[in-house]
Every structure is written in C-alpha cells, then in structure tokens.
Design a protein around this motif. Structure first.
Motif, PDB file in Angstrom:
ATOM      1  N   GLY A  42       0.778  -1.228   0.000  1.00 54.86           N
ATOM      2  CA  GLY A  42       0.000   0.000   0.000  1.00 54.86           C
ATOM      3  C   GLY A  42       0.808   1.275   0.000  1.00 54.86           C
ATOM      4  N   LYS A  43       2.146   1.132  -0.038  1.00 53.98           N
ATOM      5  CA  LYS A  43       3.004   2.323  -0.034  1.00 53.98           C
ATOM      6  C   LYS A  43       3.785   2.410  -1.330  1.00 53.98           C
ATOM      7  CE  LYS A  43       3.575   2.718   4.971  1.00 53.98           C
ATOM      8  NZ  LYS A  43       4.565   2.869   6.080  1.00 53.98           N
ATOM      9  N   GLU A  44       4.297   3.602  -1.599  1.00 55.47           N
ATOM     10  CA  GLU A  44       5.120   3.794  -2.789  1.00 55.47           C
ATOM     11  C   GLU A  44       6.489   3.139  -2.599  1.00 55.47           C
ATOM     12  OE1 GLU A  44       3.312   8.064  -4.379  1.00 55.47           O
ATOM     13  OE2 GLU A  44       5.399   7.892  -3.780  1.00 55.47           O
ATOM     14  N   ARG A  45       7.072   2.766  -3.725  1.00 54.46           N
ATOM     15  CA  ARG A  45       8.410   2.193  -3.685  1.00 54.46           C
ATOM     16  C   ARG A  45       9.402   3.296  -3.330  1.00 54.46           C
ATOM     17  NH1 ARG A  45       9.592  -2.332  -8.127  1.00 54.46           N
ATOM     18  NH2 ARG A  45       7.677  -3.018  -7.098  1.00 54.46           N
ATOM     19  N   GLU A  46      10.276   3.008  -2.370  1.00 56.26           N
ATOM     20  CA  GLU A  46      11.214   3.990  -1.830  1.00 56.26           C
ATOM     21  C   GLU A  46      12.643   3.607  -2.199  1.00 56.26           C
ATOM     22  OE1 GLU A  46      12.760   5.609   2.566  1.00 56.26           O
ATOM     23  OE2 GLU A  46      11.664   3.724   2.383  1.00 56.26           O
ATOM     24  N   GLY A  47      13.369   4.523  -2.791  1.00 59.97           N
ATOM     25  CA  GLY A  47      14.768   4.284  -3.089  1.00 59.97           C
ATOM     26  C   GLY A  47      15.610   4.438  -1.839  1.00 59.97           C
TER      27      GLY A  47
END
Length: 127
Positions: A42-47
């Motif tokens: 449910g969260k954005e992909r984080e670099g």
C-alpha cells in the motif's frame, strides 16, 4: 538490460543484520547504475541506495544513512545491500534495479528511471 535476482531476505530480530545480494546476468556491470528500493504493501516504492559501477560512488537516502551499505563484487557481477541495526520499520520487500549509466553520480531515487528489476526479497524485522 540486465536480468536481476535478489536473495537473502528473511526474518531478523530488531538490531540484527542482513546482507542482500543482487546477482546480475551480465559479463560486466560496467556502464550500469544499480539501485536498491523497498516497498511495503500500500506504499510507494522507496529508493534507499545506489551504486555507480563506473566509478564506484555510492549514494543513500537520508532515512538509511549510517545503517545501510551498498557494495559490489565485480568478479561475481553481484551488488550487495548490507542492512545493520535493523528496525521493525525496515520490514519491506527489497528490490534491486538497474539502468544503463555512463556518467557520474546515480539516477535519482525514482523507480521510473530504472528499467530492469528483480522480483524482490521479503525482509521482516520482528521479535
């Protein structure tokens, strides 16, 4: 573009460590940038980190500086992400990604800038 395979995920206790390999299907990693990302449901992909294989320069998101370390083994065409002092909030699926890169620095931590992705490896931090 490279084919990438992550491994090394699993269950680790808070404060523990893991080292995640990202194996690349190539005779060389020259002219590639390799990034590590993570994503919770449910969260954005984080670099979180990136390495420029042209000059070996490394980059980290502020949220992981001091605990994460990216490295490479050119003989094995493998890039590693060392995660130390793990916290429950590090629980995520971790992905490595690659992009052809001829310059310095690294692509910004934007998933759309990386065209090749591994399938991900689950890291769970829990006691």
């Amino acid at each position: 573009q490279l084919q990438l395979q992550e491994s090394g995920g699993g269950l680790v206790q808070p404060g523990g460590s893991l080292k995640l390999p990202c194996a690349a299907s190539s005779l060389t990693l020259d002219y590639y940038a390799i990034g590590w990302f993570r994503q919770a449901p449910g969260k954005e992909r984080e670099g979180v980190s990136c390495i420029n294989n042209n000059d070996g320069s490394t980059y980290y998101a502020d949220s992981v500086k001091g605990r994460f370390a990216i490295s490479r083994d050119n003989a094995k065409n493998t890039v590693y992400l060392q995660i130390d002092s793990q916290k429950p909030e590090d629980t995520d699926v971790y992905y490595c990604a690659s992009e052809v890169w001829f310059g310095g620095s690294c692509p910004e931590f934007m998933p759309d800038l990386f065209r090749s992705w591994g399938q991900g490896t689950q890291v769970t931090v829990s006691s």
